[in-house]
Design a protein around this motif. Structure first.
Motif, PDB file in Angstrom:
ATOM      1  N   GLY A 120     -60.601 -63.201 -32.286  1.00  0.00           N
ATOM      2  CA  GLY A 120     -60.514 -61.944 -33.026  1.00  0.00           C
ATOM      3  C   GLY A 120     -61.015 -60.734 -32.284  1.00  0.00           C
ATOM      4  N   LEU A 121     -61.603 -60.919 -31.081  1.00  0.00           N
ATOM      5  CA  LEU A 121     -62.097 -59.776 -30.314  1.00  0.00           C
ATOM      6  C   LEU A 121     -60.914 -58.951 -29.806  1.00  0.00           C
ATOM      7  CD1 LEU A 121     -64.736 -58.469 -29.157  1.00  0.00           C
ATOM      8  CD2 LEU A 121     -64.235 -59.692 -27.033  1.00  0.00           C
ATOM      9  N   LYS A 122     -60.991 -57.626 -29.984  1.00  0.00           N
ATOM     10  CA  LYS A 122     -59.901 -56.726 -29.594  1.00  0.00           C
ATOM     11  C   LYS A 122     -60.241 -55.853 -28.387  1.00  0.00           C
ATOM     12  CE  LYS A 122     -57.623 -58.030 -33.309  1.00  0.00           C
ATOM     13  NZ  LYS A 122     -56.447 -58.914 -33.226  1.00  0.00           N
ATOM     14  N   ASP A 123     -61.468 -55.348 -28.332  1.00  0.00           N
ATOM     15  CA  ASP A 123     -61.804 -54.387 -27.283  1.00  0.00           C
ATOM     16  C   ASP A 123     -63.313 -54.285 -27.146  1.00  0.00           C
ATOM     17  OD1 ASP A 123     -61.395 -52.543 -25.281  1.00  0.00           O
ATOM     18  OD2 ASP A 123     -60.293 -51.104 -26.511  1.00  0.00           O
ATOM     19  N   LYS A 165     -63.739 -65.259 -40.133  1.00  0.00           N
ATOM     20  CA  LYS A 165     -64.648 -65.714 -41.177  1.00  0.00           C
ATOM     21  C   LYS A 165     -65.894 -64.839 -41.172  1.00  0.00           C
ATOM     22  CE  LYS A 165     -63.290 -70.610 -41.016  1.00  0.00           C
ATOM     23  NZ  LYS A 165     -63.793 -72.005 -40.833  1.00  0.00           N
ATOM     24  N   ASN A 166     -66.556 -64.787 -42.309  1.00  0.00           N
ATOM     25  CA  ASN A 166     -67.812 -64.052 -42.384  1.00  0.00           C
ATOM     26  C   ASN A 166     -68.834 -64.682 -41.440  1.00  0.00           C
ATOM     27  OD1 ASN A 166     -67.131 -62.097 -44.409  1.00  0.00           O
ATOM     28  ND2 ASN A 166     -67.183 -63.739 -45.928  1.00  0.00           N
ATOM     29  N   GLY A 167     -69.596 -63.849 -40.768  1.00  0.00           N
ATOM     30  CA  GLY A 167     -70.601 -64.314 -39.824  1.00  0.00           C
ATOM     31  C   GLY A 167     -70.138 -64.314 -38.382  1.00  0.00           C
ATOM     32  N   MET A 168     -68.819 -64.288 -38.151  1.00  0.00           N
ATOM     33  CA  MET A 168     -68.318 -64.348 -36.787  1.00  0.00           C
ATOM     34  C   MET A 168     -68.633 -63.089 -35.998  1.00  0.00           C
ATOM     35  SD  MET A 168     -64.674 -66.371 -37.151  1.00  0.00           S
ATOM     36  CE  MET A 168     -64.288 -66.088 -35.429  1.00  0.00           C
ATOM     37  N   ALA A 169     -68.688 -61.947 -36.671  1.00  0.00           N
ATOM     38  CA  ALA A 169     -69.023 -60.703 -35.965  1.00  0.00           C
ATOM     39  C   ALA A 169     -70.445 -60.777 -35.405  1.00  0.00           C
ATOM     40  CB  ALA A 169     -68.880 -59.506 -36.898  1.00  0.00           C
ATOM     41  N   LYS A 170     -71.340 -61.384 -36.158  1.00  0.00           N
ATOM     42  CA  LYS A 170     -72.720 -61.540 -35.673  1.00  0.00           C
ATOM     43  C   LYS A 170     -72.750 -62.482 -34.471  1.00  0.00           C
ATOM     44  CE  LYS A 170     -74.955 -60.513 -40.097  1.00  0.00           C
ATOM     45  NZ  LYS A 170     -73.716 -60.114 -40.812  1.00  0.00           N
ATOM     46  N   ASN A 217     -91.001 -52.982 -18.456  1.00  0.00           N
ATOM     47  CA  ASN A 217     -90.510 -53.626 -17.238  1.00  0.00           C
ATOM     48  C   ASN A 217     -89.369 -54.592 -17.556  1.00  0.00           C
ATOM     49  OD1 ASN A 217     -90.530 -53.904 -14.412  1.00  0.00           O
ATOM     50  ND2 ASN A 217     -91.801 -55.734 -14.511  1.00  0.00           N
ATOM     51  N   GLY A 218     -88.520 -54.180 -18.487  1.00  0.00           N
ATOM     52  CA  GLY A 218     -87.359 -54.982 -18.846  1.00  0.00           C
ATOM     53  C   GLY A 218     -87.508 -55.742 -20.144  1.00  0.00           C
ATOM     54  N   MET A 219     -88.735 -56.028 -20.567  1.00  0.00           N
ATOM     55  CA  MET A 219     -88.965 -56.779 -21.804  1.00  0.00           C
ATOM     56  C   MET A 219     -88.986 -55.834 -22.996  1.00  0.00           C
ATOM     57  SD  MET A 219     -89.208 -60.005 -21.142  1.00  0.00           S
ATOM     58  CE  MET A 219     -90.055 -60.656 -22.573  1.00  0.00           C
ATOM     59  N   GLY A 220     -88.257 -56.213 -24.058  1.00  0.00           N
ATOM     60  CA  GLY A 220     -88.236 -55.361 -25.239  1.00  0.00           C
ATOM     61  C   GLY A 220     -87.449 -55.985 -26.367  1.00  0.00           C
ATOM     62  N   CYS A 221     -87.196 -55.176 -27.373  1.00  0.00           N
ATOM     63  CA  CYS A 221     -86.469 -55.617 -28.566  1.00  0.00           C
ATOM     64  C   CYS A 221     -85.009 -55.182 -28.461  1.00  0.00           C
ATOM     65  CB  CYS A 221     -87.105 -55.019 -29.816  1.00  0.00           C
ATOM     66  SG  CYS A 221     -86.300 -55.523 -31.364  1.00  0.00           S
ATOM     67  N   LYS A 222     -84.097 -56.084 -28.812  1.00  0.00           N
ATOM     68  CA  LYS A 222     -82.672 -55.766 -28.842  1.00  0.00           C
ATOM     69  C   LYS A 222     -82.191 -55.768 -30.298  1.00  0.00           C
ATOM     70  CE  LYS A 222     -81.719 -57.515 -24.219  1.00  0.00           C
ATOM     71  NZ  LYS A 222     -80.673 -58.005 -23.312  1.00  0.00           N
ATOM     72  N   MET A 223     -81.133 -54.979 -30.553  1.00  0.00           N
ATOM     73  CA  MET A 223     -80.646 -54.848 -31.919  1.00  0.00           C
ATOM     74  C   MET A 223     -79.126 -54.980 -31.968  1.00  0.00           C
ATOM     75  SD  MET A 223     -81.285 -51.768 -34.676  1.00  0.00           S
ATOM     76  CE  MET A 223     -80.496 -50.496 -33.683  1.00  0.00           C
ATOM     77  N   GLY A 224     -78.648 -55.813 -32.868  1.00  0.00           N
ATOM     78  CA  GLY A 224     -77.230 -55.926 -33.153  1.00  0.00           C
ATOM     79  C   GLY A 224     -76.935 -55.351 -34.524  1.00  0.00           C
ATOM     80  N   ILE A 225     -75.812 -54.612 -34.654  1.00  0.00           N
ATOM     81  CA  ILE A 225     -75.456 -53.966 -35.915  1.00  0.00           C
ATOM     82  C   ILE A 225     -74.040 -54.396 -36.295  1.00  0.00           C
ATOM     83  CG2 ILE A 225     -75.339 -51.784 -37.169  1.00  0.00           C
ATOM     84  CD1 ILE A 225     -76.944 -50.509 -34.876  1.00  0.00           C
ATOM     85  N   ASP A 226     -73.924 -55.166 -37.368  1.00  0.00           N
ATOM     86  CA  ASP A 226     -72.631 -55.651 -37.839  1.00  0.00           C
ATOM     87  C   ASP A 226     -72.052 -54.631 -38.817  1.00  0.00           C
ATOM     88  OD1 ASP A 226     -70.415 -56.945 -38.811  1.00  0.00           O
ATOM     89  OD2 ASP A 226     -71.491 -58.713 -39.548  1.00  0.00           O
ATOM     90  N   CYS A 227     -71.041 -53.898 -38.361  1.00  0.00           N
ATOM     91  CA  CYS A 227     -70.401 -52.872 -39.190  1.00  0.00           C
ATOM     92  C   CYS A 227     -68.982 -53.288 -39.550  1.00  0.00           C
ATOM     93  CB  CYS A 227     -70.382 -51.528 -38.463  1.00  0.00           C
ATOM     94  SG  CYS A 227     -72.005 -50.932 -37.988  1.00  0.00           S
ATOM     95  N   THR A 228     -68.752 -54.594 -39.697  1.00  0.00           N
ATOM     96  CA  THR A 228     -67.436 -55.079 -40.122  1.00  0.00           C
ATOM     97  C   THR A 228     -67.470 -55.348 -41.625  1.00  0.00           C
ATOM     98  OG1 THR A 228     -68.018 -57.394 -39.642  1.00  0.00           O
ATOM     99  CG2 THR A 228     -66.985 -56.118 -37.878  1.00  0.00           C
TER     100      THR A 228
END
Length: 330
Positions: free
Chosen positions: A202-205, A226-231, A293-304
């Motif tokens: 389902g990935l487009k771009d 399906k739900n959850g696949m975007a995450k 020095n490279g270590m930190g928090c990452k964030m994902g945002i599901d806007c589907t």
């Protein structure tokens, strides 16, 4: 030239460094910043995780220098090959094969006079050198891809042994900023798409925006089955390109190159208590000042939107109008 006003000295910012694996002999091509500190001396940065740094550390463990050529003013195909992410080219592969594939012909190399590493035959000039073992000297500050100055610090030292050149060479360089963001996006977007699309249908771009310095923020366009696949796709994207700090997933009806359209999806499709993924203690890119020095928090945002698509997410449409069909008089 000295590029940014606060730089620590003159820099080569887009020269292709070539080295041979000290154990296997496999050739590596990559781009690293090099600050001129003397008539025959540079200090350079080698980011963590780069293949050249791995080569060097194995040579240094044997108290040996790592021979290199610094190729200034190369063809676009060689430059693209050199900036292809390490995650897309295993250490046992020669990046120059990418350049050969792009040109549909072998890459012409030049035998060096003082080191056992070839140079690029059509380069404007080639600096033959060695990275010295167990020696560190000050390098920086330098106006980096982030738009901020990378701090001065003790880094790796390059001893120049010879220079060969064309009869009338042209000095080539680039300004960190959009010129780097475009370069990273050109190769990283393709690498991310190839990796993620094999895992998640389902990935487009994929788009690494200038707002994220071409390194730290990606928008992926996906129509999940399906739900959850975007995450899942978000997590796969982080894995495919580790420097990323933020990944936003949107549907294919969102223009990922239009920040307003992406923000509209974020503000109307993301349920913030359910659709934001926070990952603490992740390794990213050491040049990002938002990290330690490279270590930190990452964030994902599901806007589907949910699957199946709720009626509430039907976009407003208007009848198309051809202005030529109307007689408009003054």
């Amino acid at each position: 030239p000295t590029l940014a006003l606060g730089d620590g000295g003159p820099y080569l910012a887009n020269s292709v460094v070539i080295a041979n694996d000290p154990d296997s002999g496999v050739r590596n091509a990559s781009v690293h910043r090099l600050m001129v500190t003397g008539k025959k001396r540079f200090t350079m940065l080698m980011d963590f995780g780069r293949h050249l740094r791995d080569y060097y550390e194995r040579a240094e463990a044997k108290n040996k220098s790592l021979e290199i050529t610094i190729n200034c003013g190369v063809s676009p195909s060689v430059y693209i090959a050199a900036i292809t992410p390490s995650s897309a080219v295993p250490m046992n592969k020669d990046e120059l094969a990418i350049a050969a594939a792009l040109d549909n012909s072998p890459i012409e190399l030049s035998k060096s006079k003082t080191v056992d590493v070839c140079g690029i035959g059509n380069a404007q000039y080639i600096i033959e050198a060695e990275i010295l073992p167990s020696v560190r000297e000050p390098e920086g500050p330098f106006g980096e891809v982030t738009g901020y100055y990378a701090e001065r610090g003790d880094r790796w030292v390059v001893n120049v042994k010879a220079i060969t050149r064309r009869k009338a060479p042209i000095a080539c360089n680039l300004l960190p900023g959009k010129e780097v963001w475009n370069s990273v996006g050109l190769t990283a977007e393709a690498s991310i798409y190839q990796t993620v699309s094999k895992q998640i249908p389902g990935l487009k771009d994929v788009y690494l925006s200038h707002g994220g310095s071409g390194f730290y923020y990606a928008v992926i366009q996906i129509d999940p089955l399906k739900n959850g696949m975007a995450k899942n796709a978000i997590l796969s994207t982080f894995s495919a390109f580790p420097p990323l700090q933020v990944v936003t997933a949107v549907n294919s009806d969102v223009d990922i190159y239009d920040s307003d359209d992406v923000l509209r999806a974020m503000s109307t499709r993301c349920r913030f208590d359910q659709d934001i993924i926070m990952m603490k203690g992740c390794l990213g890119h050491e040049l990002n000042p938002a990290t330690d020095n490279g270590m930190g928090c990452k964030m994902g945002i599901d806007c589907t939107f949910p699957v199946p698509k709720p009626k509430a997410y039907e976009k407003v449409k208007f009848m198309g109008v051809n202005i030529k069909d109307y007689n408009i008089s003054s």
